[in-house]
Design an enzyme around this catalytic site. Structure first.
Site, PDB file in Angstrom:
ATOM      1  N   HIS A  65       0.824  -1.210   0.000  1.00  0.00           N
ATOM      2  CA  HIS A  65       0.000   0.000   0.000  1.00  0.00           C
ATOM      3  C   HIS A  65       0.859   1.263   0.000  1.00  0.00           C
ATOM      4  CE1 HIS A  65       0.937   0.920   4.198  1.00  0.00           C
ATOM      5  NE2 HIS A  65       0.787  -0.370   4.456  1.00  0.00           N
TER       6      HIS A  65
ATOM      7  N   GLU B 271      -2.126  -7.057   7.413  1.00  0.00           N
ATOM      8  CA  GLU B 271      -0.853  -7.017   8.120  1.00  0.00           C
ATOM      9  C   GLU B 271      -0.940  -7.914   9.356  1.00  0.00           C
ATOM     10  OE1 GLU B 271       2.304  -6.926   8.550  1.00  0.00           O
ATOM     11  OE2 GLU B 271       2.543  -4.868   7.817  1.00  0.00           O
TER      12      GLU B 271
END
Length: 215
Positions: free
Chosen positions: A11, A86
């Site tokens: 990202h 994550e």
């Protein structure tokens, strides 16, 4: 031989990235630079006429917003998969890497020592994280064997994918660089399993990108 190719995209930048904070499952949006990075990344894929079959993204906003740049430019649909999140950093989430050793020295020590079974007080252990990422990779590969897939995810998750594809020990010190909005390739061939291709490509970004702090 059937080969499945995955382009792994970290990202774009967030405010917490800039502050060197451990984000984990905390849902932090992209900052202005991160939005720009996402658009530059998507345009780079367009410029090389990349033909891909599917787009996957983590459900966390920073990844989903990065994937949205690809959606808008290519007119495709993103498939959201929470397994691409994550690692959950437990009690360390929200601390910067300078604050964490002072505020939670015991947990920080377990973190930097890569204690494989320590869950960082309510988070995920490295073993649990590895199992989750391995399952996510295997599911994508089995579902789309022989295809090219874009996967928008996170620094720690992409590092784990690198470890899986390169057969690097879970306890070993991190060697893979995973800058914001970078392009990283792995592939799966029948008989040979996973392997790492081009990694940490940020030639498409106008300015330097931040490295991940998630060990």
């Amino acid at each position: 031989m059937t080969t499945t190719k995955l382009c792994l995209i970290r990202h774009g930048e967030t405010a917490w990235n800039a502050e060197r904070r451990l984000q984990g499952h905390t849902d932090i949006p992209l900052n202005a630079k991160g939005m720009l990075q996402a658009r530059q990344m998507a345009q780079a894929l367009k410029n090389i006429n990349l033909a891909f079959d599917f787009l996957y993204t983590s459900d966390l906003k920073r990844a989903a917003d990065t994937a949205q740049a690809v959606v808008e430019l290519f007119g495709v649909e993103a498939q959201v998969d929470s397994a691409l999140r994550e690692r959950h950093f437990g009690a360390l989430q929200g601390f910067s890497i300078s604050e964490a050793p002072l505020q939670r020295p015991d947990i920080w020590q377990a973190h930097i020592a890569r204690d494989l079974d320590h869950d960082l007080e309510g988070g995920e252990s490295i073993q649990q994280f590895s199992s989750r990422v391995q399952k996510a990779l295997d599911n994508i590969q089995m579902r789309h064997a022989g295809k090219t897939i874009l996967v928008v995810s996170h620094g720690g998750t992409l590092d784990m994918m690198y470890r899986i594809a390169s057969k690097q020990s879970l306890g070993a010190e991190r060697v893979a660089s995973v800058p914001n909005a970078s392009l990283n390739w792995i592939s799966h061939s029948q008989g040979d399993g996973w392997s790492v291709g081009q990694w940490a490509d940020i030639r498409h970004l106008e300015d330097p990108a931040l490295e991940n702090v998630d060990l």
